[in-house]
Design an enzyme around this catalytic site. Structure first.
Site, PDB file in Angstrom:
ATOM      1  CG  HIS A 180      31.359  45.786  15.779  1.00 44.05           C
ATOM      2  ND1 HIS A 180      30.120  46.017  15.481  1.00 44.05           N
ATOM      3  CD2 HIS A 180      31.519  45.824  17.214  1.00 44.05           C
ATOM      4  CE1 HIS A 180      29.486  46.648  16.684  1.00 44.05           C
ATOM      5  NE2 HIS A 180      30.190  46.471  17.448  1.00 44.05           N
ATOM      6  CG  ASP A 197      27.797  48.910  20.020  1.00 43.15           C
ATOM      7  OD1 ASP A 197      28.596  48.434  19.039  1.00 43.15           O
ATOM      8  OD2 ASP A 197      26.966  48.394  20.649  1.00 43.15           O
ATOM      9  CD  GLU A 231      30.587  43.103  18.481  1.00 40.66           C
ATOM     10  OE1 GLU A 231      31.056  42.992  19.748  1.00 40.66           O
ATOM     11  OE2 GLU A 231      29.596  43.669  18.374  1.00 40.66           O
ATOM     12  CD  GLU A 232      26.427  44.923  18.283  1.00 40.33           C
ATOM     13  OE1 GLU A 232      26.082  44.128  19.461  1.00 40.33           O
ATOM     14  OE2 GLU A 232      26.961  45.716  18.581  1.00 40.33           O
ATOM     15  CG  ASP A 259      32.833  47.324  20.165  1.00 41.23           C
ATOM     16  OD1 ASP A 259      31.889  48.062  19.955  1.00 41.23           O
ATOM     17  OD2 ASP A 259      32.481  46.179  20.095  1.00 41.23           O
ATOM     18  CG  HIS A 334      22.974  47.182  21.518  1.00 46.12           C
ATOM     19  ND1 HIS A 334      23.399  45.885  22.345  1.00 46.12           N
ATOM     20  CD2 HIS A 334      24.302  47.321  20.755  1.00 46.12           C
ATOM     21  CE1 HIS A 334      24.317  45.673  21.763  1.00 46.12           C
ATOM     22  NE2 HIS A 334      24.988  46.394  21.189  1.00 46.12           N
TER      23      HIS A 334
HETATM   24  C1  LIG Z   1      32.834  48.417  18.315  1.00 50.94           C
HETATM   25  O1  LIG Z   1      33.667  47.570  17.498  1.00 50.94           O
HETATM   26  C2  LIG Z   1      34.818  47.039  18.061  1.00 50.94           C
HETATM   27  C3  LIG Z   1      35.847  46.465  17.182  1.00 50.94           C
HETATM   28  O2  LIG Z   1      35.281  45.225  16.676  1.00 50.94           O
HETATM   29  C4  LIG Z   1      34.407  46.067  19.270  1.00 50.94           C
HETATM   30  O3  LIG Z   1      35.440  45.757  19.914  1.00 50.94           O
HETATM   31  C5  LIG Z   1      33.308  46.689  20.022  1.00 50.94           C
HETATM   32  O4  LIG Z   1      32.789  45.824  21.024  1.00 50.94           O
HETATM   33  C6  LIG Z   1      32.330  47.329  19.347  1.00 50.94           C
HETATM   34  N1  LIG Z   1      31.376  48.255  20.255  1.00 50.94           N
HETATM   35  C7  LIG Z   1      30.377  47.847  20.667  1.00 50.94           C
HETATM   36  C8  LIG Z   1      29.637  48.488  21.464  1.00 50.94           C
HETATM   37  O5  LIG Z   1      29.860  46.815  20.095  1.00 50.94           O
HETATM   38 ZN   LIG Z   2      27.070  46.442  20.361  1.00 48.92          ZN
END
Ligand SMILES: *[C@@H]1O[C@H](CO)[C@@H](O)[C@H](O)[C@H]1NC(C)=O
Ligand SMILES: [Zn+2]
Ligand SMILES: *[C@@H]1O[C@H](CO)[C@@H](O)[C@H](O)[C@H]1NC(C)=O
Length: 365
Positions: A180, A197, A231-232, A259, A334
């Site tokens: 993400h 992240d 994603e978040e 991720d 975060h």
């Molecule tokens: C970083 O991106 C990857 C790929 O989408 C995802 O799997 C992972 O959860 C993300 N890391 C965080 C901490 O969000």
């Molecule tokens: Zn995250």
């Protein structure tokens, strides 16, 4: 990736039955949030979504725009859950030269630019700009290879775009490598460098993409690299994309998600055991042994943890390789402290090796 905070989950469970809006109520402007597969979900405003879930670190998925994803994926999921993968990696002669060509300076340079955006929140102007910048960098790696296409993927409910880069194969199968591109801070407008992240995942797969393209490979299965927006915000980008693939009947043979790749106190990968395909996980563990200097250990990441869950919901075999076991991952995410200074570039390099192994090996699945 979102961290779990169990207390708010309990609170939420207790309040959900009283605050939940009936399914039939008007939902304009509201978001439907789920905190488990079995929960019916609750409708909340964007502000409530932030306060109750994102800020409180409660794992959740925002299913508003993709409510039929699990239904679309159910039949395929049953059929594929036991999907079979090779008993061992067999393309070392193709992968080894790519690993030798990894240039971590590229990742360091991109990391500086990417984390200098004030944040990459999917609902902010910065988040849009950062996603557009990454798109231009991905395009630059594609060169003039006619097998390679790079496009932005537009989402209907937010303005940050995902990116899909494709190396066209000779067959109809597709393998997906994802990460993400958004980040989140302690407030929606606050500083969120998101180095680990998840710039670290995004840039690990970007360097792998550069090398796979440069190799001139003509794969059997098309190899797609995805950078997911939102994603978040509850796996928004990846759910949109995998819903479209499930609906179109795209033959996704395997998906590898990364991720957080830059922090690993135990020097071992966490191979995530939940919301993934166990046979694919076994194959990924063999890739770790064949192509990296790390060991691996199975670990659990929970509901809505990251984008592999979206592929899994669509019924596609998915795996997620994490920087370490979940309990040992970066304590800085975060927040404004998720900075480049906490990043281990040598650990990112191990993820790039794994990604190269996966891309080449899976292109023959
Ligand atoms: C970083 O991106 C990857 C790929 O989408 C995802 O799997 C992972 O959860 C993300 N890391 C965080 C901490 O969000
Ligand atoms: Zn995250
Ligand atoms: C590695 O990348 C940097 C820029 O990121 C470049 O200056 C350098 O020449 C590259 N090294 C090799 C061996 O290609």
């Amino acid at each position: 990736m979102r961290f779990i905070n169990l207390l708010p989950i309990a609170l939420l469970a207790a309040t959900a039955s009283t605050t939940a809006i009936p399914e039939s109520a008007p939902k304009d402007g509201l978001r439907l949030i789920k905190t488990s597969d079995d929960a019916p979900g609750i409708w909340v405003t964007e502000d409530e979504k932030w306060d109750l879930f994102v800020k409180a670190h409660v794992p959740f998925v925002d299913v508003t725009d993709t409510q039929d994803l699990e239904t679309l994926g159910a039949a395929r999921l049953q059929k594929r859950q036991s999907g079979s993968f090779p008993s061992a990696p067999t393309h070392q002669s193709q992968v080894t030269p790519l690993i030798s060509a990894i240039n971590i300076s590229n990742v360091q340079g991109w990391m500086t630019t990417m984390t200098n955006y004030h944040n990459r929140y999917y609902g902010s102007t910065y988040g849009v700009q950062a996603a557009n910048w990454l798109y231009s960098v991905v395009q630059a790696q594609a060169g003039s290879n006619s097998r390679v296409t790079v496009r932005q993927y537009t989402h209907s409910s937010f303005s940050q775009k995902s990116i899909i880069a494709k190396i066209q194969g000779t067959g109809t199968g597709v393998v997906v490598i994802g990460a993400h591109l958004d980040s989140v801070g302690s407030t929606r407008t606050g500083r969120a460098p998101g180095a680990d992240d998840n710039a670290s995942g995004s840039l690990a797969i970007l360097e792998a993409f550069r090398l796979v393209v440069a190799s001139g490979i003509t794969p059997t299965n098309s190899i797609e690299f995805h950078w997911y927006a939102g994603e978040e915000g509850g796996l928004l980008g990846s759910r949109d994309i995998f819903r479209a693939y499930a609906s179109a009947g795209t033959n996704v043979k395997a998906m590898l998600n990364q991720d957080m790749t830059g922090y690993s106190p135990n020097n071992q990968f966490g191979v995530i055991a939940d919301y993934t395909n166990s046979n694919l996980n076994t194959f990924v563990e063999k890739l770790v042994t064949a192509y990296t200097a790390k060991t691996s250990k199975r670990s659990y990441c929970n509901y809505g943890c990251s984008d592999h869950a979206s592929a899994n919901s669509a019924g596609f075999p998915a795996a997620m390789v994490f920087e370490d076991v979940f309990e040992s991952s970066s304590p800085y995410i975060h927040s404004a402290s998720d900075t480049v200074s906490t990043i281990s570039f040598s650990n990112i390099k191990e993820h790039i090796k794994l990604t190269l192994g996966f891309a080449v090996e899976a292109s023959y699945f």
